[in-house]
Design an enzyme around this catalytic site. Sequence first.
Site, PDB file in Angstrom:
ATOM      1  N   ARG A 134      19.456  -7.573  14.130  1.00  0.00           N
ATOM      2  CA  ARG A 134      19.580  -6.139  13.358  1.00  0.00           C
ATOM      3  C   ARG A 134      18.205  -5.546  12.333  1.00  0.00           C
ATOM      4  O   ARG A 134      17.612  -4.186  12.499  1.00  0.00           O
ATOM      5  CB  ARG A 134      20.621  -6.303  12.562  1.00  0.00           C
ATOM      6  CG  ARG A 134      20.995  -4.238  11.518  1.00  0.00           C
ATOM      7  CD  ARG A 134      21.794  -4.306  11.404  1.00  0.00           C
ATOM      8  NE  ARG A 134      22.517  -3.101  10.694  1.00  0.00           N
ATOM      9  CZ  ARG A 134      22.975  -2.621   9.167  1.00  0.00           C
ATOM     10  NH1 ARG A 134      22.625  -3.516   8.140  1.00  0.00           N
ATOM     11  NH2 ARG A 134      23.161  -1.664   9.332  1.00  0.00           N
ATOM     12  N   HIS A 148      16.213  -2.249  12.832  1.00  0.00           N
ATOM     13  CA  HIS A 148      15.788  -0.822  12.076  1.00  0.00           C
ATOM     14  C   HIS A 148      14.805  -0.630  11.520  1.00  0.00           C
ATOM     15  O   HIS A 148      13.920   0.836  11.065  1.00  0.00           O
ATOM     16  CB  HIS A 148      16.445  -1.848  10.630  1.00  0.00           C
ATOM     17  CG  HIS A 148      18.186  -0.586  10.910  1.00  0.00           C
ATOM     18  ND1 HIS A 148      18.815  -0.354   9.086  1.00  0.00           N
ATOM     19  CD2 HIS A 148      18.898  -0.840  11.955  1.00  0.00           C
ATOM     20  CE1 HIS A 148      19.724  -0.079  10.089  1.00  0.00           C
ATOM     21  NE2 HIS A 148      20.152  -0.483  10.826  1.00  0.00           N
ATOM     22  N   ASP A 149      13.381  -1.495  12.269  1.00  0.00           N
ATOM     23  CA  ASP A 149      12.173  -1.435  12.220  1.00  0.00           C
ATOM     24  C   ASP A 149      11.921  -0.354  12.835  1.00  0.00           C
ATOM     25  O   ASP A 149      11.032  -0.070  12.966  1.00  0.00           O
ATOM     26  CB  ASP A 149      11.444  -3.194  12.621  1.00  0.00           C
ATOM     27  CG  ASP A 149      10.016  -3.195  12.772  1.00  0.00           C
ATOM     28  OD1 ASP A 149       9.666  -2.231  12.060  1.00  0.00           O
ATOM     29  OD2 ASP A 149       9.110  -3.728  13.140  1.00  0.00           O
ATOM     30  N   ASP A 205       7.131  -1.705  14.148  1.00  0.00           N
ATOM     31  CA  ASP A 205       5.640  -2.174  12.987  1.00  0.00           C
ATOM     32  C   ASP A 205       6.153  -2.566  11.601  1.00  0.00           C
ATOM     33  O   ASP A 205       5.061  -3.215  11.036  1.00  0.00           O
ATOM     34  CB  ASP A 205       4.673  -0.748  13.269  1.00  0.00           C
ATOM     35  CG  ASP A 205       5.122   0.283  11.911  1.00  0.00           C
ATOM     36  OD1 ASP A 205       6.773  -0.159  12.080  1.00  0.00           O
ATOM     37  OD2 ASP A 205       5.064   0.906  11.383  1.00  0.00           O
ATOM     38  N   ASN A 219      19.969   1.149   4.393  1.00  0.00           N
ATOM     39  CA  ASN A 219      19.112  -0.110   4.877  1.00  0.00           C
ATOM     40  C   ASN A 219      19.896  -1.024   3.114  1.00  0.00           C
ATOM     41  O   ASN A 219      19.572  -2.327   3.313  1.00  0.00           O
ATOM     42  CB  ASN A 219      17.990  -0.269   4.708  1.00  0.00           C
ATOM     43  CG  ASN A 219      17.121  -0.307   5.856  1.00  0.00           C
ATOM     44  OD1 ASN A 219      17.746  -0.528   6.949  1.00  0.00           O
ATOM     45  ND2 ASN A 219      16.401  -0.067   6.448  1.00  0.00           N
ATOM     46  N   THR A 243      28.606  -6.849  19.042  1.00  0.00           N
ATOM     47  CA  THR A 243      29.029  -8.177  19.000  1.00  0.00           C
ATOM     48  C   THR A 243      28.846  -9.415  18.766  1.00  0.00           C
ATOM     49  O   THR A 243      29.576  -9.969  18.261  1.00  0.00           O
ATOM     50  CB  THR A 243      28.863  -8.992  20.752  1.00  0.00           C
ATOM     51  OG1 THR A 243      29.534  -9.869  20.454  1.00  0.00           O
ATOM     52  CG2 THR A 243      27.227  -9.320  20.748  1.00  0.00           C
ATOM     53  N   ASP A 291      33.621  -7.654  16.380  1.00  0.00           N
ATOM     54  CA  ASP A 291      33.786  -7.957  16.803  1.00  0.00           C
ATOM     55  C   ASP A 291      34.829  -8.538  16.766  1.00  0.00           C
ATOM     56  O   ASP A 291      34.802  -9.254  15.642  1.00  0.00           O
ATOM     57  CB  ASP A 291      33.281  -7.905  18.212  1.00  0.00           C
ATOM     58  CG  ASP A 291      32.973  -9.019  18.449  1.00  0.00           C
ATOM     59  OD1 ASP A 291      33.186  -9.653  17.463  1.00  0.00           O
ATOM     60  OD2 ASP A 291      32.384  -8.912  19.913  1.00  0.00           O
TER      61      ASP A 291
HETATM   62  C1  HEM Z   1      24.348   2.925  17.275  1.00  0.00           C
HETATM   63  C2  HEM Z   1      24.159   3.525  16.364  1.00  0.00           C
HETATM   64  C3  HEM Z   1      24.308   2.034  15.339  1.00  0.00           C
HETATM   65  C4  HEM Z   1      25.542   2.337  14.129  1.00  0.00           C
HETATM   66  C5  HEM Z   1      25.230   3.988  13.630  1.00  0.00           C
HETATM   67  C6  HEM Z   1      24.669   1.384  13.929  1.00  0.00           C
HETATM   68  C7  HEM Z   1      25.311   1.119  12.370  1.00  0.00           C
HETATM   69  C8  HEM Z   1      25.509   0.035  11.727  1.00  0.00           C
HETATM   70  C9  HEM Z   1      26.157  -0.569  10.078  1.00  0.00           C
HETATM   71  C10 HEM Z   1      27.103   1.068   9.213  1.00  0.00           C
HETATM   72  C11 HEM Z   1      26.789  -2.074  10.669  1.00  0.00           C
HETATM   73  C12 HEM Z   1      27.110  -2.655   8.908  1.00  0.00           C
HETATM   74  C13 HEM Z   1      25.931  -2.270   7.936  1.00  0.00           C
HETATM   75  C14 HEM Z   1      27.083  -2.862   6.526  1.00  0.00           C
HETATM   76  O1  HEM Z   1      28.042  -2.268   6.140  1.00  0.00           O
HETATM   77  O2  HEM Z   1      25.703  -3.027   5.589  1.00  0.00           O
HETATM   78  C15 HEM Z   1      26.084  -2.373  11.032  1.00  0.00           C
HETATM   79  C16 HEM Z   1      25.547  -4.168  11.391  1.00  0.00           C
HETATM   80  C17 HEM Z   1      24.867  -4.527  12.372  1.00  0.00           C
HETATM   81  N1  HEM Z   1      24.413  -3.839  13.338  1.00  0.00           N
HETATM   82 FE1  HEM Z   1      24.022  -2.165  14.213  1.00  0.00          FE
HETATM   83  N2  HEM Z   1      24.352   0.303  14.273  1.00  0.00           N
HETATM   84  C18 HEM Z   1      24.092   0.847  15.654  1.00  0.00           C
HETATM   85  C19 HEM Z   1      23.071   0.575  16.238  1.00  0.00           C
HETATM   86  C20 HEM Z   1      22.454  -1.656  16.565  1.00  0.00           C
HETATM   87  C21 HEM Z   1      21.869  -1.731  17.129  1.00  0.00           C
HETATM   88  C22 HEM Z   1      21.156  -0.834  18.415  1.00  0.00           C
HETATM   89  C23 HEM Z   1      21.144  -3.167  17.116  1.00  0.00           C
HETATM   90  C24 HEM Z   1      20.169  -4.373  17.470  1.00  0.00           C
HETATM   91  C25 HEM Z   1      20.528  -3.830  18.684  1.00  0.00           C
HETATM   92  C26 HEM Z   1      22.612  -3.318  16.129  1.00  0.00           C
HETATM   93  C27 HEM Z   1      22.732  -4.541  15.168  1.00  0.00           C
HETATM   94  C28 HEM Z   1      23.608  -4.572  14.553  1.00  0.00           C
HETATM   95  C29 HEM Z   1      23.988  -6.632  13.619  1.00  0.00           C
HETATM   96  C30 HEM Z   1      23.976  -6.767  14.576  1.00  0.00           C
HETATM   97  C31 HEM Z   1      24.619  -5.228  12.580  1.00  0.00           C
HETATM   98  C32 HEM Z   1      25.036  -6.420  11.726  1.00  0.00           C
HETATM   99  C33 HEM Z   1      24.376  -7.141  10.835  1.00  0.00           C
HETATM  100  C34 HEM Z   1      24.910  -7.929   9.964  1.00  0.00           C
HETATM  101  O3  HEM Z   1      25.641  -8.911   9.981  1.00  0.00           O
HETATM  102  O4  HEM Z   1      23.768  -9.207   9.137  1.00  0.00           O
HETATM  103  N3  HEM Z   1      22.896  -2.195  15.646  1.00  0.00           N
HETATM  104  N4  HEM Z   1      25.358  -0.869  12.103  1.00  0.00           N
END
Ligand code: HEM
Length: 322
Positions: free
Chosen positions: A63, A67-68, A75, A95, A196, A241
């Site tokens: 992630r 986010h970078d 960068d 973040n 996933t 998931d």
């Molecule tokens: C499509 C739009 C996306 C949205 C709206 C989104 C939003 C979020 C949110 C809200 C969380 C949980 C944050 C929290 O509860 O603090 C999350 C977790 C995560 N996101 Fe996304 N995400 C998106 C796309 C992506 C993409 C493109 C990636 C990586 C290629 C990604 C990787 C992850 C991962 C791995 C987690 C789990 C992180 C952890 O457990 O530390 N996400 N995302």
Amino acid sequence: MANYLKFLVYLVGLISMFMMIAVSSELTPDFYNEVCPHALPTINIIVNAAIALEPRMGASLLRLHFHDCFVDGCDASILLDDTQTFTGEKTAGPNKNSVRGFEVIDTIKAAVNEVCLGNVVSCADILAVAARDSVVALGGPSYEVLLGRKDSRTASMDAANANLPTPFFDFPALLSNFELHGLNLQDLVVLSAAHTLGFARCLIYRARIYNETATIDGEFASSLKAQCPLSGKDDNLASLDMSPVSFDTAYFDDLMSKKGLLHSDQQLFKGDGGACDVLVSYYSENPGAFWSDFSSSMIKMGNISPLTGTDGEIRENCRVVN
Ligand code: HEM
Ligand SMILES: *[C@@H]1O[C@H](CO)[C@@H](O)[C@H](O)[C@H]1NC(C)=O
């Protein structure tokens, strides 16, 4: 004369086209082969150790790279601590209290500076390699990471707020956000499946599980309510998931049974047979295709506006500008 001018315009067009190709292909997989052959193996060892200690760290590192890249390109701007001259990205909405893994990146950077006998590997490249190694460690595909990014000299909280998608976006907002970053609908579906892996906080999925009209499986919603009451317990985690430390196709299966955790996840499968639905059901049954398309989309994401050549710098410490 008119012809001469036309030719000149044509020539300028041609040259700038070649320059664009040159810039976009400036990243290369063997960037550190000569200057520091131990760099990538060192990153790999530390990523694997961190994941062995805490499997979720793989999700968090993946992630961080996303986010970078979505904020002014890949960068390493996300790694900069706030200074007197700028408020960085760490406290932006998407973040704050959410992105993690900074200590692991610090450990990697210190180790790489040591084995390379100097400051030659950029923090932005470390993020890209750590993301790939995390995917591999948790059972996902391996792919060649393109390298040669430089690090930014600044960061912007406003840019992070403006550029990162939120989990409350509907499908059109998600797609246009990805398109603004040069990514398409398939990239959106494939990269969202990074979910996933990892977890989200109650604060993020509460509105969805209590929404009477949401597209959500009833039992799934009920099962989440105990640990995510209407108020309080904001930081309680639920997995994105059903298998949060294994890179697999369960994310797609979950969407098809209305068990996407985030509103934004479920927006990719509405059961209306649209283009996203077709992709989701295709990937759910074709892990090989998911593996290969995920790799391609990660490389594409890693190519978002890198600083190369004499632009930017290689930070000595990923948290501060040199
Ligand atoms: C499509 C739009 C996306 C949205 C709206 C989104 C939003 C979020 C949110 C809200 C969380 C949980 C944050 C929290 O509860 O603090 C999350 C977790 C995560 N996101 Fe996304 N995400 C998106 C796309 C992506 C993409 C493109 C990636 C990586 C290629 C990604 C990787 C992850 C991962 C791995 C987690 C789990 C992180 C952890 O457990 O530390 N996400 N995302
Ligand atoms: C509840 O779900 C409906 C249908 O998806 C949606 O239009 C509405 O915005 C949601 N409300 C909240 C508070 O999330």
